[in-house]
Design a protein around this motif. Structure first.
Motif, PDB file in Angstrom:
ATOM      1  N   THR A 218       3.233  -9.250  11.751  1.00  0.00           N
ATOM      2  CA  THR A 218       3.112  -7.857  11.996  1.00  0.00           C
ATOM      3  C   THR A 218       2.181  -7.292  10.746  1.00  0.00           C
ATOM      4  N   PHE A 219       2.333  -7.839   9.712  1.00  0.00           N
ATOM      5  CA  PHE A 219       1.327  -7.172   8.694  1.00  0.00           C
ATOM      6  C   PHE A 219      -0.182  -7.399   9.040  1.00  0.00           C
TER       7      PHE A 219
ATOM      8  N   PHE B 213       3.773  -5.678   1.085  1.00  0.00           N
ATOM      9  CA  PHE B 213       3.404  -4.482   0.688  1.00  0.00           C
ATOM     10  C   PHE B 213       1.728  -4.543   1.011  1.00  0.00           C
ATOM     11  N   HIS B 214       1.373  -3.532   1.669  1.00  0.00           N
ATOM     12  CA  HIS B 214      -0.081  -2.933   1.667  1.00  0.00           C
ATOM     13  C   HIS B 214      -0.600  -2.979   0.436  1.00  0.00           C
TER      14      HIS B 214
ATOM     15  N   THR C 281       2.581  -1.843   5.634  1.00  0.00           N
ATOM     16  CA  THR C 281       3.754  -2.236   5.082  1.00  0.00           C
ATOM     17  C   THR C 281       4.676  -2.586   6.135  1.00  0.00           C
ATOM     18  N   VAL C 282       5.270  -3.686   5.821  1.00  0.00           N
ATOM     19  CA  VAL C 282       6.310  -4.421   6.797  1.00  0.00           C
ATOM     20  C   VAL C 282       7.680  -4.590   5.913  1.00  0.00           C
ATOM     21  N   ALA C 283       8.720  -3.824   6.299  1.00  0.00           N
ATOM     22  CA  ALA C 283       9.939  -4.148   5.603  1.00  0.00           C
ATOM     23  C   ALA C 283      10.739  -4.687   6.728  1.00  0.00           C
TER      24      ALA C 283
ATOM     25  N   THR D 189       4.591   7.023   3.641  1.00  0.00           N
ATOM     26  CA  THR D 189       4.458   5.402   3.734  1.00  0.00           C
ATOM     27  C   THR D 189       4.434   5.083   5.279  1.00  0.00           C
ATOM     28  N   LYS D 190       3.362   4.416   5.397  1.00  0.00           N
ATOM     29  CA  LYS D 190       2.957   3.843   6.696  1.00  0.00           C
ATOM     30  C   LYS D 190       3.915   2.442   6.750  1.00  0.00           C
ATOM     31  N   LEU D 191       4.750   2.365   7.568  1.00  0.00           N
ATOM     32  CA  LEU D 191       5.708   1.606   7.608  1.00  0.00           C
ATOM     33  C   LEU D 191       6.202   0.871   8.827  1.00  0.00           C
ATOM     34  N   LYS D 192       6.156  -0.347   9.285  1.00  0.00           N
ATOM     35  CA  LYS D 192       6.669  -1.114  10.244  1.00  0.00           C
ATOM     36  C   LYS D 192       8.055  -1.810   9.617  1.00  0.00           C
TER      37      LYS D 192
END
Length: 199
Positions: free
Chosen positions: A122-123, A144-145, A129-131, A170-173
């Motif tokens: 996904t990253f 982390f981006h 950033t993908v959590a 924060t841009k986050l998936k």
């Protein structure tokens, strides 16, 4: 053209004193190895660059690390996970050319390389950033981006990166965890999970 194979450094957090365990948690048996080395094995499935952040019991733990794995000791580990993440991110930025940093814990053995690969896929496709999504929030493992690294280096408390992940800017998936039975914090947690999964 976007690089589909960015250089990802995996930061394995293993600095805590595990005072509730009464033993060196990182060295507890898991399958045919230890909790920490199991985490490292999962990390090796997704990246060639692995850095372990040590703190408590660093000399004893360092002797057990496999070849090819870098280690850095946070002498201020008692300040908490946030401080150790900041230390680790600083080390990575000094030593590596990283397009992203995957932060994971040594005590989440059920989050294996399959889950880490989902985060990284996904990253690579979304460039954010993908959590990991849990039932009651989200957190690490997280990729982390690079735009987040300055903020990570400012952490200095017992809380991890959750505050940063929750910021509106924060841009986050988020990718759902494969199980909700995750952290090993107590002897009872370890005994239960080891009996069911770790032998």
């Amino acid at each position: 053209m976007q690089d589909t194979h960015p250089n990802i450094v995996v930061l394995v957090m293993a600095a805590g004193g595990a005072t509730r365990m009464g033993k060196i948690k990182q060295l507890l048996p898991w399958k045919d190895t230890t909790l920490l080395n199991h985490a490292i094995a999962q990390a090796k499935e997704v990246s060639k660059e692995i850095v372990v952040v040590l703190g408590a019991h660093s000399e004893a733990i360092k002797k057990t690390l496999p070849n090819g794995v870098a280690a850095t000791v946070n002498h201020h580990w008692k300040r908490g996970l946030g401080n150790s993440i900041a230390h680790g991110v600083g080390f990575v930025r000094e030593q590596y050319q990283a397009d992203g940093i995957l932060v994971m814990l040594a005590d989440q053995p059920l989050l294996d390389s399959t889950h880490l690969n989902r985060l990284l896929a996904t990253f690579r496709s979304e460039n954010v950033t993908v959590a990991t999504q849990y039932e009651h929030g989200f957190g690490v493992p997280t990729v982390f981006h690079p735009s987040m690294l300055n903020r990570l280096q400012q952490l200095d408390a017992d809380k991890g990166a959750g505050k940063i992940l929750n910021e509106k800017t924060t841009k986050l998936k988020k990718i759902a965890a494969p199980t909700q039975t995750i952290d090993i914090d107590t002897v009872e947690d370890y005994q239960r999970m080891h009996q069911q999964y770790g032998k």
